[in-house]
Scaffold this active site. Structure first.
Site, short mmCIF file in Angstrom:
data_model
loop_
_atom_site.label_atom_id
_atom_site.label_comp_id
_atom_site.label_asym_id
_atom_site.label_seq_id
_atom_site.Cartn_x
_atom_site.Cartn_y
_atom_site.Cartn_z
CG ASN A 155 11.41 -3.24 8.80
OD1 ASN A 155 10.62 -3.54 7.81
ND2 ASN A 155 11.14 -3.82 9.86
CE1 TYR A 159 -3.53 -4.83 11.22
CE2 TYR A 159 -5.63 -5.46 10.93
CZ TYR A 159 -4.59 -4.98 10.49
OH TYR A 159 -4.78 -3.92 9.45
NE ARG A 203 -12.58 -10.90 5.95
CZ ARG A 203 -13.31 -11.50 6.92
NH1 ARG A 203 -14.76 -11.44 6.73
NH2 ARG A 203 -12.78 -12.48 7.58
CB ILE A 218 -0.99 0.00 1.13
CG1 ILE A 218 -2.01 -1.14 1.14
CG2 ILE A 218 -1.83 1.39 1.49
CD1 ILE A 218 -2.82 -1.29 2.43
#
Length: 308
Positions: A30, A140, A212, A10
């Site tokens: 990273n 999460y 979804r 993204i």
């Protein structure tokens, strides 16, 4: 604009859109999942982990970002269930490091990649709008919601403006098929290799799978640009408002790729919501109509074929 996680899936789309919008852009990543080649030529990359406060601060001091698009994250629900401490270290502590560095250099606004696909919990009917109660079901989701509260606290205490963009399930070019997030990328990789696809059940093995809301990465990048420019409310769902089952997704993707799909019934996955769909009326008022799933899958399939 500084994009954390800018070499990732993204984040790299946000970098591209910000450049096209006339912003000076740098990326901080990273490279644990991001790739340097995802970045356009000329974009500076700070190869830094957000969990390293000194390195984050030094990068901010050098680049002096006016706006930060904070995409860096531990983004897998299943990883968060197995390793909640890791999830919190990246998504909460790493985020606080970004906020503190932003205050040091006078950053004006944070645009945060939050999650509507997880924060609202089960959406048994209809679609969840921005006023729906938060019901996080995984570590999460909890870490993302917690950081939204940190953003509001930093706004009240220090005057740091922010926008939280609650994403639905994002897909598109450059998504990694080798992780545990990104069902479209995983399915595309298996379909092109002639391998079967698992339809993880919603409730019982053999059903059509979870429901979804799938949103194209280009639309997510457009939302980040609008938020960076102050054209959005402080909290905004980013999705399509359309419900799609796992089986429907697999069949549409196979059609876009021009291949036959071998679908296998599989049990439910730990931590998965059964149904998650976002109400996006506010976003449509700012950004217009999102890309249809059919067109988004066509573009994604074209990219996936070109990569092979």
């Amino acid at each position: 604009m500084l994009v954390t996680g800018g070499a990732g899936f993204i984040g790299s789309h946000v970098v591209e859109r910000a450049l096209a919008g006339g912003w000076e852009v740098a990326a901080l990543d990273n490279l644990s999942s991001g790739k340097r080649e995802n970045l356009p030529l000329g974009v500076s990359l700070y190869e830094i982990d957000v969990r390293n406060p000194g390195a984050v601060s030094a990068a901010f001091q050098e680049f002096q970002p006016v706006v930060v698009s904070h995409q860096a994250a531990q983004a897998s629900v299943s990883v968060s269930v197995r390793e909640p401490v890791l999830d919190a270290e990246i998504n909460i502590i790493g985020g606080i490091n970004v906020l503190r560095a932003s205050l040091e250099v006078g950053t004006q606004r944070i645009v945060f990649a939050s999650t509507g696909g997880a924060i609202y919990g089960e959406v048994p009917v209809g679609a969840a709008d921005e006023t729906a109660a938060a019901r996080p079901y995984s570590p999460y989701a909890t870490s993302k919601l917690s950081f939204e509260y940190y953003l509001e606290t930093f706004r009240q205490q220090f005057g740091l403006d922010y926008v939280s963009l609650r994403y639905a399930n994002v897909y598109g070019p450059r998504q990694n098929p080798h992780g545990e997030a990104g069902v479209v990328a995983i399915f595309a990789d298996r379909l092109l290799a002639g391998q079967p696809i698992n339809i993880n059940a919603m409730k019982e093995v053999g059903d059509d799978g979870c429901v979804r809301d799938y949103v194209y990465a280009g639309d997510v990048a457009e939302a980040n640009l609008a938020a960076a420019e102050g054209r959005t409310p402080r909290l905004l769902n980013i999705g399509t408002g359309k419900a799609t089952t796992t089986r429907e997704l697999a069949e549409q993707l196979a059609s876009a790729l021009g291949v036959q799909a071998e679908l296998q019934a599989a049990p439910p996955r730990v931590g998965d919501l059964q149904r998650s769909v976002l109400d996006v009326q506010q976003a449509e008022g700012v950004l217009g109509q999102p890309l249809t799933l059919k067109e988004g899958l066509r573009r994604t399939a074209e990219w996936a074929r070109s990569r092979r």
